[in-house]
Motif scaffolding. Structure first.
Motif, mmCIF file in Angstrom:
data_model
loop_
_atom_site.group_PDB
_atom_site.id
_atom_site.type_symbol
_atom_site.label_atom_id
_atom_site.label_comp_id
_atom_site.label_asym_id
_atom_site.label_seq_id
_atom_site.Cartn_x
_atom_site.Cartn_y
_atom_site.Cartn_z
ATOM 1 N N ARG A 85 0.787 -1.291 -0.232
ATOM 2 C CA ARG A 85 -0.193 -0.028 0.456
ATOM 3 C C ARG A 85 0.714 0.819 0.330
ATOM 4 N NH1 ARG A 85 -3.105 -3.055 3.761
ATOM 5 N NH2 ARG A 85 -4.646 -3.552 3.241
ATOM 6 N N MET A 86 2.128 0.857 0.783
ATOM 7 C CA MET A 86 2.810 2.171 1.444
ATOM 8 C C MET A 86 3.690 2.749 -0.499
ATOM 9 S SD MET A 86 4.184 2.985 4.765
ATOM 10 C CE MET A 86 5.200 1.457 4.661
ATOM 11 N N ALA A 87 3.753 1.822 -1.431
ATOM 12 C CA ALA A 87 4.957 1.853 -2.570
ATOM 13 C C ALA A 87 3.899 2.418 -3.118
ATOM 14 C CB ALA A 87 5.094 0.000 -2.370
ATOM 15 N N GLU A 88 2.586 1.647 -3.745
ATOM 16 C CA GLU A 88 1.682 2.517 -4.531
ATOM 17 C C GLU A 88 1.079 4.110 -4.241
ATOM 18 O OE1 GLU A 88 -2.821 0.673 -6.867
ATOM 19 O OE2 GLU A 88 -2.891 0.801 -4.665
ATOM 20 N N GLN A 89 1.091 3.670 -2.878
ATOM 21 C CA GLN A 89 1.023 5.715 -2.212
ATOM 22 C C GLN A 89 2.670 6.544 -2.346
ATOM 23 O OE1 GLN A 89 -0.107 5.120 1.804
ATOM 24 N NE2 GLN A 89 -2.382 4.446 1.346
ATOM 25 N N ALA A 90 3.542 5.858 -2.915
ATOM 26 C CA ALA A 90 4.997 6.900 -3.116
ATOM 27 C C ALA A 90 5.508 6.968 -4.191
ATOM 28 C CB ALA A 90 5.155 5.714 -2.223
ATOM 29 N N GLY A 91 4.265 5.965 -5.197
ATOM 30 C CA GLY A 91 4.742 6.353 -6.985
ATOM 31 C C GLY A 91 4.917 5.529 -7.954
ATOM 32 N N PHE A 92 5.747 3.931 -6.983
ATOM 33 C CA PHE A 92 5.777 2.835 -7.600
ATOM 34 C C PHE A 92 4.913 2.482 -8.498
ATOM 35 C CE2 PHE A 92 8.846 3.238 -4.079
ATOM 36 C CZ PHE A 92 10.272 2.875 -4.747
ATOM 37 N N THR A 93 4.844 1.378 -9.446
ATOM 38 C CA THR A 93 3.580 1.041 -10.153
ATOM 39 C C THR A 93 3.749 -0.124 -10.730
ATOM 40 O OG1 THR A 93 5.473 1.797 -12.327
ATOM 41 C CG2 THR A 93 4.182 3.690 -11.826
ATOM 42 N N ALA A 94 4.689 -1.285 -10.102
ATOM 43 C CA ALA A 94 4.420 -2.359 -10.040
ATOM 44 C C ALA A 94 4.926 -3.302 -8.769
ATOM 45 C CB ALA A 94 5.562 -3.252 -11.317
ATOM 46 N N LEU A 95 4.440 -4.243 -8.144
ATOM 47 C CA LEU A 95 5.249 -5.250 -7.620
ATOM 48 C C LEU A 95 6.260 -6.145 -7.823
ATOM 49 C CD1 LEU A 95 2.612 -5.048 -5.103
ATOM 50 C CD2 LEU A 95 4.243 -3.616 -3.812
ATOM 51 N N TRP A 96 7.090 -6.604 -6.997
ATOM 52 C CA TRP A 96 7.645 -7.896 -6.774
ATOM 53 C C TRP A 96 7.781 -8.419 -5.292
ATOM 54 C CZ3 TRP A 96 13.472 -7.749 -9.633
ATOM 55 C CH2 TRP A 96 13.630 -8.441 -10.370
ATOM 56 N N GLN A 142 14.165 -2.052 0.100
ATOM 57 C CA GLN A 142 14.047 -1.237 1.157
ATOM 58 C C GLN A 142 14.638 -2.499 2.516
ATOM 59 O OE1 GLN A 142 15.520 1.010 2.746
ATOM 60 N NE2 GLN A 142 15.417 1.334 4.367
ATOM 61 N N ILE A 143 16.258 -2.733 2.902
ATOM 62 C CA ILE A 143 16.513 -3.435 3.750
ATOM 63 C C ILE A 143 16.251 -3.032 5.618
ATOM 64 C CG2 ILE A 143 18.553 -4.849 4.833
ATOM 65 C CD1 ILE A 143 19.587 -4.905 2.360
ATOM 66 N N GLY A 144 15.712 -3.554 6.141
ATOM 67 C CA GLY A 144 15.369 -2.986 7.671
ATOM 68 C C GLY A 144 13.981 -2.778 7.448
ATOM 69 N N PRO A 145 14.076 -2.658 8.554
ATOM 70 C CA PRO A 145 12.416 -1.618 9.321
ATOM 71 C C PRO A 145 11.675 -0.642 9.180
ATOM 72 C CG PRO A 145 14.296 -1.388 11.197
ATOM 73 C CD PRO A 145 15.641 -2.637 10.120
ATOM 74 N N ASP A 146 13.091 0.664 8.622
ATOM 75 C CA ASP A 146 12.513 1.515 8.341
ATOM 76 C C ASP A 146 12.310 1.845 7.396
ATOM 77 O OD1 ASP A 146 12.309 4.182 9.601
ATOM 78 O OD2 ASP A 146 14.745 4.337 9.288
ATOM 79 N N GLN A 147 11.118 1.071 7.143
ATOM 80 C CA GLN A 147 10.384 1.273 5.747
ATOM 81 C C GLN A 147 9.060 2.671 5.421
ATOM 82 O OE1 GLN A 147 10.095 -1.396 3.261
ATOM 83 N NE2 GLN A 147 11.902 -2.205 4.563
ATOM 84 N N ARG A 148 8.568 2.657 6.772
ATOM 85 C CA ARG A 148 7.710 4.411 5.982
ATOM 86 C C ARG A 148 8.860 5.153 5.934
ATOM 87 N NH1 ARG A 148 3.282 5.305 6.564
ATOM 88 N NH2 ARG A 148 2.297 3.491 7.605
ATOM 89 N N ALA A 149 9.794 6.004 6.400
ATOM 90 C CA ALA A 149 10.686 6.929 6.108
ATOM 91 C C ALA A 149 11.538 6.278 4.400
ATOM 92 C CB ALA A 149 12.066 6.649 6.911
ATOM 93 N N PHE A 150 11.643 4.938 4.892
ATOM 94 C CA PHE A 150 11.919 4.568 2.674
ATOM 95 C C PHE A 150 10.921 5.198 1.596
ATOM 96 C CE2 PHE A 150 11.701 1.859 -0.133
ATOM 97 C CZ PHE A 150 12.793 2.693 -1.209
ATOM 98 N N PHE A 151 9.352 4.792 2.088
ATOM 99 C CA PHE A 151 8.915 5.536 0.849
ATOM 100 C C PHE A 151 8.604 6.863 1.336
ATOM 101 C CE2 PHE A 151 7.293 1.144 1.590
ATOM 102 C CZ PHE A 151 7.268 0.143 0.427
ATOM 103 N N ASP A 152 8.746 7.781 2.215
ATOM 104 C CA ASP A 152 9.034 8.967 2.061
ATOM 105 C C ASP A 152 10.064 9.221 1.831
ATOM 106 O OD1 ASP A 152 6.317 9.119 3.816
ATOM 107 O OD2 ASP A 152 7.000 9.142 5.120
ATOM 108 N N PHE A 153 11.116 8.343 1.504
ATOM 109 C CA PHE A 153 12.161 9.423 1.364
ATOM 110 C C PHE A 153 12.246 9.403 -0.807
ATOM 111 C CE2 PHE A 153 16.734 8.533 -0.292
ATOM 112 C CZ PHE A 153 17.250 9.152 -0.580
ATOM 113 N N TYR A 154 11.697 8.212 -0.954
ATOM 114 C CA TYR A 154 11.312 7.821 -2.509
ATOM 115 C C TYR A 154 10.128 8.591 -2.820
ATOM 116 C CZ TYR A 154 14.950 3.933 -3.305
ATOM 117 O OH TYR A 154 16.472 3.905 -3.538
#
Length: 317
Positions: A23-34, A296-308
């Protein structure tokens, strides 16, 4: 121009976390999932390994992004007739937005039933025959097959998508890349090497989809990010065929001392330097990839998606 997707790690996260990351990936603007398909994680520190087909069912309801396994081994742990049913159902649930990424596998996941782990050339032969079986089943017609490696009797998939599931083949060397170019609907590799892309396209792949992926560790403290990568994913820096032949997570843990902090820092994007992240993904674009996935490796996923969302994706072609 390439598309940019997010790579969900079943080795690190349980089902609920993976769905939330999608869900966060879609909201961040990524267009596909592996999404990875494992029976075991690479080491106990990663700590998870949910059944990928159940997770894909949840993803199909949670997001509208295309989904692909990266990658499934349809040869030893699961018979290709069973993988075909799982893939066809996934394609129906996603409205045709599912691709089946396949590869020759690792002993880590595939030897669990006690079967012998074949050498690489046999695994590629098995993969080619498995693809033939699955493609026939995707037609929805009854299939009977008696081959070198597999037997299928009176098998018919009643739940199939309108179009056959595309099958992309993973290749890290010339033989697997040759197989992908001959029989694949697309090609998957994890290194931004234009020579491999060129081999695939000239060998028969033409303009078919070429996908690649990489792992990063975003965080404000680069040294801490390096330590996180070494703890969780040192296996990705092991040389040769060890990744394909070692049978248990404990074997990979025994080799962790071979991977130094310096090796991680030199080979993995760590920290919050925007240019480092952009450069790593542009390398795939420059090599001719059509879809580029990042994990993104590790637990800080939300910060990663905001950054990207705010700093990295806007700078990519």
């Amino acid at each position: 121009m390439p598309e940019y997707g997010y790579f969900l790690s079943c080795e690190e996260f349980g089902p609920a976390d993976l769905v939330e990351q999608a869900r966060m990936a879609e909201q961040a603007g990524f267009t596909a999932l592996w999404i990875s398909d494992h029976y075991h994680p690479w080491n106990d520190a990663q700590g998870q390994s949910p059944f990928v087909w159940s997770v894909i069912g949840a993803l199909s309801e949670a997001v509208s992004l295309p989904i692909e396994t990266a990658v499934t081994c349809p040869t030893v742990r699961m018979h290709p007739a069973v993988v075909a049913q799982a893939a066809a159902t996934s394609a129906v649930m996603t409205g045709g937005r599912f691709r089946l990424g396949v590869g020759s596998g690792e002993a880590l996941n595939e030897h669990i039933l006690g079967d012998a782990w074949p050498p690489a050339h046999v695994r590629l032969d098995m993969l080619e025959e498995a693809i033939q079986v699955m493609r026939r089943l995707f037609t929805g017609e009854e299939v009977n097959h008696s081959g070198t490696h597999y037997t299928v009797e009176n098998a018919r998939l009643y739940t199939v998508p309108d179009e056959p599931v595309p099958i992309d083949i993973s290749g890290f060397g010339p033989k697997a890349t040759s197989l992908a170019s001959r029989v694949g609907d697309g090609y998957i590799t994890m290194m931004p090497q234009d020579t491999m892309v060129e081999q695939f396209r000239k060998g028969g792949g033409g303009a078919k989809l070429v996908s690649g992926g990489t792992k990063v560790c975003y965080g404000p403290d680069r040294e801490e990010a390096v330590r996180t990568v070494r703890k969780l994913w040192s296996n990705q820096l092991l040389p040769g065929e060890m990744g394909q032949v070692l049978p248990t997570p404990s074997h990979f843990e025994q080799l962790e001392p071979l991977i130094t902090q310096e090796m991680v820092a030199e080979n993995t994007v760590c920290g919050d330097d925007v240019d480092d992240h952009v450069t790593a993904l542009k390398a795939f674009a420059d090599a001719g990839f059509d879809r580029i996935y990042v994990n993104q490796i590790g637990p800080d996923q939300r910060a990663f998606f905001d950054f990207y969302r705010t700093k990295v994706l806007p700078q990519l072609p």
